[in-house]
Design a protein around this motif. Structure first.
Motif, PDB file in Angstrom:
ATOM      1  N   GLU A   1     -16.389  25.411  45.531  1.00 48.30           N
ATOM      2  CA  GLU A   1     -16.165  26.340  47.015  1.00 48.30           C
ATOM      3  C   GLU A   1     -15.980  25.902  48.130  1.00 48.30           C
ATOM      4  O   GLU A   1     -15.459  25.791  48.793  1.00 48.30           O
ATOM      5  CB  GLU A   1     -16.718  27.793  46.998  1.00 48.30           C
ATOM      6  CG  GLU A   1     -16.342  28.204  44.893  1.00 48.30           C
ATOM      7  CD  GLU A   1     -17.571  29.483  45.200  1.00 48.30           C
ATOM      8  OE1 GLU A   1     -18.201  29.862  46.255  1.00 48.30           O
ATOM      9  OE2 GLU A   1     -17.940  30.283  43.841  1.00 48.30           O
ATOM     10  N   VAL A   2     -17.220  24.818  48.114  1.00 48.84           N
ATOM     11  CA  VAL A   2     -16.770  24.097  49.577  1.00 48.84           C
ATOM     12  C   VAL A   2     -16.105  23.256  49.979  1.00 48.84           C
ATOM     13  O   VAL A   2     -15.739  23.079  50.655  1.00 48.84           O
ATOM     14  CB  VAL A   2     -18.713  23.259  49.648  1.00 48.84           C
ATOM     15  CG1 VAL A   2     -18.364  22.517  50.907  1.00 48.84           C
ATOM     16  CG2 VAL A   2     -20.128  24.454  50.111  1.00 48.84           C
ATOM     17  N   PHE A   3     -16.253  22.629  48.630  1.00 51.07           N
ATOM     18  CA  PHE A   3     -15.272  21.509  48.522  1.00 51.07           C
ATOM     19  C   PHE A   3     -13.269  21.771  48.499  1.00 51.07           C
ATOM     20  O   PHE A   3     -12.981  21.509  49.586  1.00 51.07           O
ATOM     21  CB  PHE A   3     -15.529  20.078  47.037  1.00 51.07           C
ATOM     22  CG  PHE A   3     -16.780  19.719  47.543  1.00 51.07           C
ATOM     23  CD1 PHE A   3     -17.419  19.064  48.203  1.00 51.07           C
ATOM     24  CD2 PHE A   3     -17.080  19.005  45.949  1.00 51.07           C
ATOM     25  CE1 PHE A   3     -18.079  18.160  48.309  1.00 51.07           C
ATOM     26  CE2 PHE A   3     -18.386  18.659  45.972  1.00 51.07           C
ATOM     27  CZ  PHE A   3     -19.179  18.349  47.109  1.00 51.07           C
ATOM     28  N   ALA A   4     -13.590  22.756  48.218  1.00 49.24           N
ATOM     29  CA  ALA A   4     -12.199  23.474  48.064  1.00 49.24           C
ATOM     30  C   ALA A   4     -11.595  24.130  50.071  1.00 49.24           C
ATOM     31  O   ALA A   4     -10.016  23.826  50.114  1.00 49.24           O
ATOM     32  CB  ALA A   4     -12.169  24.668  47.617  1.00 49.24           C
ATOM     33  N   LYS A   5     -13.162  23.606  50.465  1.00 52.09           N
ATOM     34  CA  LYS A   5     -12.283  24.210  51.525  1.00 52.09           C
ATOM     35  C   LYS A   5     -11.850  23.725  52.685  1.00 52.09           C
ATOM     36  O   LYS A   5     -11.053  23.589  53.419  1.00 52.09           O
ATOM     37  CB  LYS A   5     -13.465  24.956  52.912  1.00 52.09           C
ATOM     38  CG  LYS A   5     -14.075  26.038  52.211  1.00 52.09           C
ATOM     39  CD  LYS A   5     -15.077  26.648  52.764  1.00 52.09           C
ATOM     40  CE  LYS A   5     -16.147  26.924  52.973  1.00 52.09           C
ATOM     41  NZ  LYS A   5     -16.733  27.678  54.337  1.00 52.09           N
ATOM     42  N   HIS A   6     -11.950  22.265  51.590  1.00 51.26           N
ATOM     43  CA  HIS A   6     -11.239  20.997  53.187  1.00 51.26           C
ATOM     44  C   HIS A   6     -10.324  20.633  51.419  1.00 51.26           C
ATOM     45  O   HIS A   6     -10.179  19.035  51.546  1.00 51.26           O
ATOM     46  CB  HIS A   6     -12.463  20.080  52.538  1.00 51.26           C
ATOM     47  CG  HIS A   6     -14.353  20.028  53.367  1.00 51.26           C
ATOM     48  ND1 HIS A   6     -14.269  19.963  54.734  1.00 51.26           N
ATOM     49  CD2 HIS A   6     -14.738  21.235  53.382  1.00 51.26           C
ATOM     50  CE1 HIS A   6     -15.121  20.778  55.562  1.00 51.26           C
ATOM     51  NE2 HIS A   6     -15.713  20.944  53.925  1.00 51.26           N
ATOM     52  N   GLY A   7      -9.821  21.235  50.756  1.00 48.71           N
ATOM     53  CA  GLY A   7      -8.793  20.542  50.250  1.00 48.71           C
ATOM     54  C   GLY A   7      -9.593  20.114  48.948  1.00 48.71           C
ATOM     55  O   GLY A   7      -8.441  18.786  48.167  1.00 48.71           O
TER      56      GLY A   7
END
Lengths: 161, 161
Positions: A43-49
């Motif tokens: 989820e954290v990585f997804a915030k950075h695409g």
DNA sequence: ATCTGATAGTTCGACGTCGTACTATTCGAT
DNA sequence: ATCGAATAGTACGACGTCGAACTATCAGAT
């Protein structure tokens, strides 16, 4: 307070009274923690695409130091990923302009994978938030428990290798 | 003795001196252990003609007790797998004659997934060897460390849930 | 009794990974 | 100098999973 793994072990204890459930209990929770923590990390990585595999590549490049360049072979070995899978990841990262493939002047079979300016910025932001997120997930443990866990995991990694 | 994760942390320490690497160290080893232990587990299951996901289904049925029957929904929830993925697994298991789909007399939308005689035999043999294999992987830890690990993982599972 | 919303299971297309086969290139022994 | 084995990277097909769309069925409110 019993959790999900306790239920499973209780079932086995009833069905197969002779079984030693110590290992099952540990690996059961181990797998669940790995799965759930992995989702939180994603989820954290997804915030950075990013997907987590993509972050792994960018992070390996970033921590290798300037000029942020590695070969696909080194990357696949470091990340324990097949070379075919690495080709795929690099294609995606190159499309997103986070890395670029350069010719290797010393070996024409090979390439040099380099972080772009944009790639550096993205991984810098992502790693900070990632670390904070991991620390948050460990915040339920005392400093002593964290140290014990670190020591035990070190032994375990040696043991399963 | 430094391991692979120490190398990674040393690189980060050099590149980003401010970073707190406690969490990265723990989760780094955690992921590696999960990956390597998973491979060792898969090898045991392969000796019984199973993939680990297939074993999980058989084990859930077996430990539920006689008559070894559960619905696909219960199975997918228990194993944290999508229903689509469960359909796929059940197809494979049914082709291998390890489970069978029966009509649910109480709900015509649903099925009852039942272990076959053969399925019982396979899972009985597999679970014994699986447990022994897990115990072997933990044999490098003292009884005290195993207990500490179990306790810590319990806290951690609560924390990441 | 009927209608609405929820639920059970499946199908479909997409994705990421793997193992294998392949091309191009390099290295080493002679 | 040349030949053979090893290596770097990619292309291809297969696999298992997911999310969304779909059909059939159930449960509850009126």
């Amino acid at each position: 307070m019993p959790d999900e793994i306790d239920v499973i072990c209780d079932q086995w204890a009833r069905e197969r009274p002779g079984l030693d459930l110590t290992a099952m209990s540990i690996f059961g929770r181990f797998g669940r923690v790995a799965l759930l923590a992995g989702k939180a990390v994603d989820e954290v990585f997804a915030k950075h695409g990013l997907r987590s595999g993509e972050f792994d590549v960018l992070a390996a490049l970033r921590r290798s130091g300037k000029p942020y360049v590695l070969t696909p072979s080194v990357l696949s070995a470091t990340l324990m990923l097949s070379r075919a899978g690495m080709t795929n990841r690099l294609d995606r990262l190159e499309s997103a302009a986070l890395v670029e493939r350069r010719l290797d002047p010393d070996d024409r079979r090979s390439f040099l994978v380099a972080l772009t300016e944009h790639g550096v910025q993205v991984v810098e932001a992502a790693v900070d938030e990632h670390i904070a997120n991991e620390a948050r997930m460990l915040s339920a443990l005392s400093a002593k428990d964290k140290a014990a866990l670190d020591r035990i995991l070190r032994v375990l990694l040696q043991s399963v290798s």
